[in-house]
Enzyme design. Structure first.
Site, PDB file in Angstrom:
ATOM      1  N   TYR A 221       3.156   9.576   0.804  1.00 11.80           N
ATOM      2  CA  TYR A 221       4.078   9.110   1.597  1.00 11.80           C
ATOM      3  C   TYR A 221       5.565   9.573   1.324  1.00 11.80           C
ATOM      4  CZ  TYR A 221      -0.148   6.377   2.706  1.00 11.80           C
ATOM      5  OH  TYR A 221      -1.329   6.114   2.968  1.00 11.80           O
TER       6      TYR A 221
ATOM      7  N   ASP B 201       1.028  -1.003  -0.092  1.00  8.35           N
ATOM      8  CA  ASP B 201      -0.269   0.072  -0.004  1.00  8.35           C
ATOM      9  C   ASP B 201       0.963   1.300  -0.010  1.00  8.35           C
ATOM     10  OD1 ASP B 201      -2.907   1.323   0.410  1.00  8.35           O
ATOM     11  OD2 ASP B 201      -1.777   2.159   1.977  1.00  8.35           O
TER      12      ASP B 201
ATOM     13  N   HIS C 142      -7.391   9.688  -2.724  1.00 10.79           N
ATOM     14  CA  HIS C 142      -6.956   9.655  -1.549  1.00 10.79           C
ATOM     15  C   HIS C 142      -7.653  10.052  -0.501  1.00 10.79           C
ATOM     16  CE1 HIS C 142      -2.639   9.257   0.862  1.00 10.79           C
ATOM     17  NE2 HIS C 142      -3.750   8.860   1.817  1.00 10.79           N
TER      18      HIS C 142
ATOM     19  N   LYS D 269      -2.143   5.918  -4.679  1.00 10.39           N
ATOM     20  CA  LYS D 269      -3.105   7.171  -4.478  1.00 10.39           C
ATOM     21  C   LYS D 269      -3.063   8.381  -4.799  1.00 10.39           C
ATOM     22  CE  LYS D 269      -3.646   4.743  -0.010  1.00 10.39           C
ATOM     23  NZ  LYS D 269      -2.395   4.567   0.648  1.00 10.39           N
TER      24      LYS D 269
HETATM   25  N1  LIG Z   1      -5.674   6.140   2.997  1.00  7.83           N
HETATM   26  C1  LIG Z   1      -5.368   6.873   4.027  1.00  7.83           C
HETATM   27  O1  LIG Z   1      -5.612   8.022   4.195  1.00  7.83           O
HETATM   28  C2  LIG Z   1      -4.413   6.308   5.211  1.00  7.83           C
HETATM   29  C3  LIG Z   1      -4.085   6.897   6.201  1.00  7.83           C
HETATM   30  C4  LIG Z   1      -3.376   6.457   7.306  1.00  7.83           C
HETATM   31  C5  LIG Z   1      -2.675   5.271   6.845  1.00  7.83           C
HETATM   32  N2  LIG Z   1      -2.747   4.536   5.606  1.00  7.83           N
HETATM   33  C6  LIG Z   1      -2.192   3.158   5.402  1.00  7.83           C
HETATM   34  O2  LIG Z   1      -2.285   2.313   6.359  1.00  7.83           O
HETATM   35  C7  LIG Z   1      -1.053   1.947   6.598  1.00  7.83           C
HETATM   36  C8  LIG Z   1      -1.068   1.674   7.878  1.00  7.83           C
HETATM   37  O3  LIG Z   1      -1.473   2.621   8.969  1.00  7.83           O
HETATM   38  P1  LIG Z   1      -0.565   3.377  10.294  1.00  7.83           P
HETATM   39  O4  LIG Z   1       0.625   3.111   9.814  1.00  7.83           O
HETATM   40  O5  LIG Z   1      -1.060   4.559  10.346  1.00  7.83           O
HETATM   41  O6  LIG Z   1      -0.859   2.495  11.253  1.00  7.83           O
HETATM   42  P2  LIG Z   1      -0.836   0.917  11.907  1.00  7.83           P
HETATM   43  O7  LIG Z   1      -0.514   0.134  10.835  1.00  7.83           O
HETATM   44  O8  LIG Z   1      -1.938   0.888  12.707  1.00  7.83           O
HETATM   45  O9  LIG Z   1       0.399   1.015  13.200  1.00  7.83           O
HETATM   46  C9  LIG Z   1       1.817   1.185  12.669  1.00  7.83           C
HETATM   47  C10 LIG Z   1       2.430   1.195  14.144  1.00  7.83           C
HETATM   48  O10 LIG Z   1       2.428  -0.156  14.828  1.00  7.83           O
HETATM   49  C11 LIG Z   1       3.331  -0.858  15.071  1.00  7.83           C
HETATM   50  N3  LIG Z   1       3.396  -2.121  14.803  1.00  7.83           N
HETATM   51  C12 LIG Z   1       3.656  -2.867  13.742  1.00  7.83           C
HETATM   52  N4  LIG Z   1       3.301  -4.109  13.825  1.00  7.83           N
HETATM   53  C13 LIG Z   1       3.224  -4.247  15.069  1.00  7.83           C
HETATM   54  C14 LIG Z   1       3.255  -5.464  16.076  1.00  7.83           C
HETATM   55  N5  LIG Z   1       3.264  -6.627  15.364  1.00  7.83           N
HETATM   56  N6  LIG Z   1       3.279  -5.289  17.325  1.00  7.83           N
HETATM   57  C15 LIG Z   1       3.432  -4.064  17.850  1.00  7.83           C
HETATM   58  N7  LIG Z   1       3.336  -2.896  16.987  1.00  7.83           N
HETATM   59  C16 LIG Z   1       3.591  -3.016  15.708  1.00  7.83           C
HETATM   60  C17 LIG Z   1       4.456   0.045  14.232  1.00  7.83           C
HETATM   61  O11 LIG Z   1       5.893   0.193  14.608  1.00  7.83           O
HETATM   62  P3  LIG Z   1       7.166  -0.175  13.887  1.00  7.83           P
HETATM   63  O12 LIG Z   1       7.004   0.580  12.516  1.00  7.83           O
HETATM   64  O13 LIG Z   1       8.236   0.331  14.870  1.00  7.83           O
HETATM   65  O14 LIG Z   1       7.183  -1.824  13.609  1.00  7.83           O
HETATM   66  C18 LIG Z   1       3.824   1.452  13.833  1.00  7.83           C
HETATM   67  O15 LIG Z   1       4.255   2.132  14.998  1.00  7.83           O
HETATM   68  C19 LIG Z   1      -0.326   3.116   6.384  1.00  7.83           C
HETATM   69  O16 LIG Z   1       1.440   2.884   6.463  1.00  7.83           O
HETATM   70  C20 LIG Z   1      -0.847   3.596   4.957  1.00  7.83           C
HETATM   71  O17 LIG Z   1      -0.325   2.517   4.139  1.00  7.83           O
HETATM   72  C21 LIG Z   1      -3.565   5.104   4.714  1.00  7.83           C
END
Ligand SMILES: NC(=O)c1ccc[n+]([C@@H]2O[C@H](COP(=O)([O-])OP(=O)(O)OC[C@H]3O[C@@H](n4cnc5c(N)ncnc54)[C@H](OP(=O)(O)O)[C@@H]3O)[C@@H](O)[C@H]2O)c1
Ligand SMILES: *[C@@H]1O[C@H](CO)[C@@H](O)[C@H](O)[C@H]1NC(C)=O
Length: 360
Positions: free
Chosen positions: A80, A75, A142, A109
């Site tokens: 980004y 994704d 997006h 996006k």
């Molecule tokens: N469409 C949109 O508007 C939008 C908005 C926000 C996000 N997104 C997409 O969604 C993806 C994920 O969202 P996000 O990055 O906000 O949040 P997330 O995936 O819910 O959380 C990421 C966080 O969780 C930690 N983590 C990952 N695996 C873990 C595990 N097994 N145990 C404990 N902690 C863990 C990571 O730490 P470490 O990195 O230190 O491992 C990071 O700090 C984004 O990367 C993006 O691609 C899309």
């Protein structure tokens, strides 16, 4: 609550059909299938587990490692700021894992500053060039927020603030062309016709916006990517999408963790990964809290796209299709809903008179 119970029962009965091998299903309804992927109208299906690349440091290495360790869905997004690195990771990972382009599913996006129809194709081509790909499997609008155009040469990615160097104009400036969602969508449809993208979809859309889109769309949105975790369950929106054959991808599936570093966690801190209910469900199933949160999505035919920064977590986050949350678990998780949205772009843009929530 009744609604939720029905939904749980439906999910549980659907889960009887789940296998853990790669799916190739021909199904007339989009939600009645599959363990590891969701069918899309055009081209191959979307793996339930995707690697999120927002705020990913060393994206080249993580994406490459992911592909070598079984991940098949990436994704990405212009916004980004790391599509070149993501693209290098894709090339390296495909080679190292002896995979071909067709084996993986890549999403990107369209950024808000490119909603005017004349900018859509150029933005898509820039993303393809950066990712070093000939086509995307899925291209999403997006946000439903058209912002004033910023040329590539001025700034890429342009982000939210129109002119960061200006003291007076330091906030979100709407696109003066006022492109409608229908106009932007028609330009997205052209990308499919030109073979640049296989499927098109949206992100951060609510039901009212989707209804508007569906009225004139020649190609239905394949996916709505929305924030989804137990603090923001959006059950009615999920149900609306799935009942109309629009697949749902849940972003930020692990909750607020990723927002802490940018001051947008709204005081929740690390929240869900340390929540006592999530912890007890995790120990009951001998799974980690992260695996419970991801399984809560995939079990309901929602794709999840966690981001992580280590090989151990890549392995852990992929290993979520071999257990089932039961009705008691689902009810405990249902009770965690707070309608708490972390990703509200208004919070990025304090210039409009302080904290400016767009979604509340
Ligand atoms: N469409 C949109 O508007 C939008 C908005 C926000 C996000 N997104 C997409 O969604 C993806 C994920 O969202 P996000 O990055 O906000 O949040 P997330 O995936 O819910 O959380 C990421 C966080 O969780 C930690 N983590 C990952 N695996 C873990 C595990 N097994 N145990 C404990 N902690 C863990 C990571 O730490 P470490 O990195 O230190 O491992 C990071 O700090 C984004 O990367 C993006 O691609 C899309
Ligand atoms: C790579 O994959 C191709 C096609 O699937 C196969 O023919 C070939 O033997 C594989 N090469 C290696 C080194 O595994």
């Amino acid at each position: 609550m009744n609604y939720f119970k029905t939904f749980v029962l439906l999910s549980l009965s659907l889960s009887l059909f789940i296998t853990h091998t790669t799916t190739a299903m021909a199904s007339s309804t989009l939600t009645s299938c599959s363990a590891s992927s969701l069918p899309l109208p055009n081209g191959k299906s979307m793996p339930l587990l995707g690697l999120g690349c927002w705020k990913m440091e060393d994206a080249k290495q993580m994406v490459s490692l992911a592909l070598q360790n079984g991940w098949r869905h990436i994704d990405s997004a212009c916004d980004y700021g790391n599509e070149v690195e993501v693209g290098e990771g894709i090339s390296e990972g495909l080679k190292a894992a002896n995979l071909s382009r067709e084996d993986i599913f890549v999403t990107s996006k369209l950024w808000n500053t490119y909603h005017s129809p004349e900018h859509v194709e150029a933005a898509c081509r820039r993303t393809l060039k950066d990712l070093n790909l000939d086509y995307l499997d899925l291209y999403l609008i997006h946000f439903p927020i058209p912002l004033k155009f910023v040329p590539f040469e001025t700034r890429y990615p342009p982000e939210w603030i129109h002119d960061p160097s200006s003291a007076t104009e330091n906030t979100m400036v709407p696109d003066p062309n006022c492109p409608t969602i229908q106009q932007t969508w028609a330009a997205m449809e052209n990308l499919v016709e030109k073979g640049l993208v296989k499927n098109i979809g949206v992100a951060n859309f609510n039901a009212a916006l989707l209804l508007q889109l569906l009225q004139t769309a020649k190609i239905k949105p394949a996916v709505n990517q929305i924030e989804l975790h137990p603090r923001l369950q959006q059950s009615r929106l999920v149900s609306f999408c799935q009942s109309r054959g629009i697949q749902v991808t849940g972003f930020s599936p692990l909750g607020s963790t990723g927002y802490v570093q940018i001051g947008m966690d709204r005081g929740e801190g690390v929240g869900l990964l340390e929540n006592p209910d999530i912890l007890s469900i995790a120990s009951k199933h001998s799974k980690s809290p992260a695996q419970v949160l991801l399984g809560w999505g995939t079990q309901r035919n929602i794709a999840v796209i966690p981001k992580c920064s280590s090989l151990n977590r890549l392995k852990e986050n992929l290993d979520v299709l071999d257990f089932k949350l039961d009705e008691e678990d689902m009810e405990k998780i249902a009770a965690l809903d707070r309608n708490l949205r972390y990703n509200d772009p208004g919070v990025f843009c304090k210039g409009m008179g302080g904290d400016y929530p767009i979604w509340d």
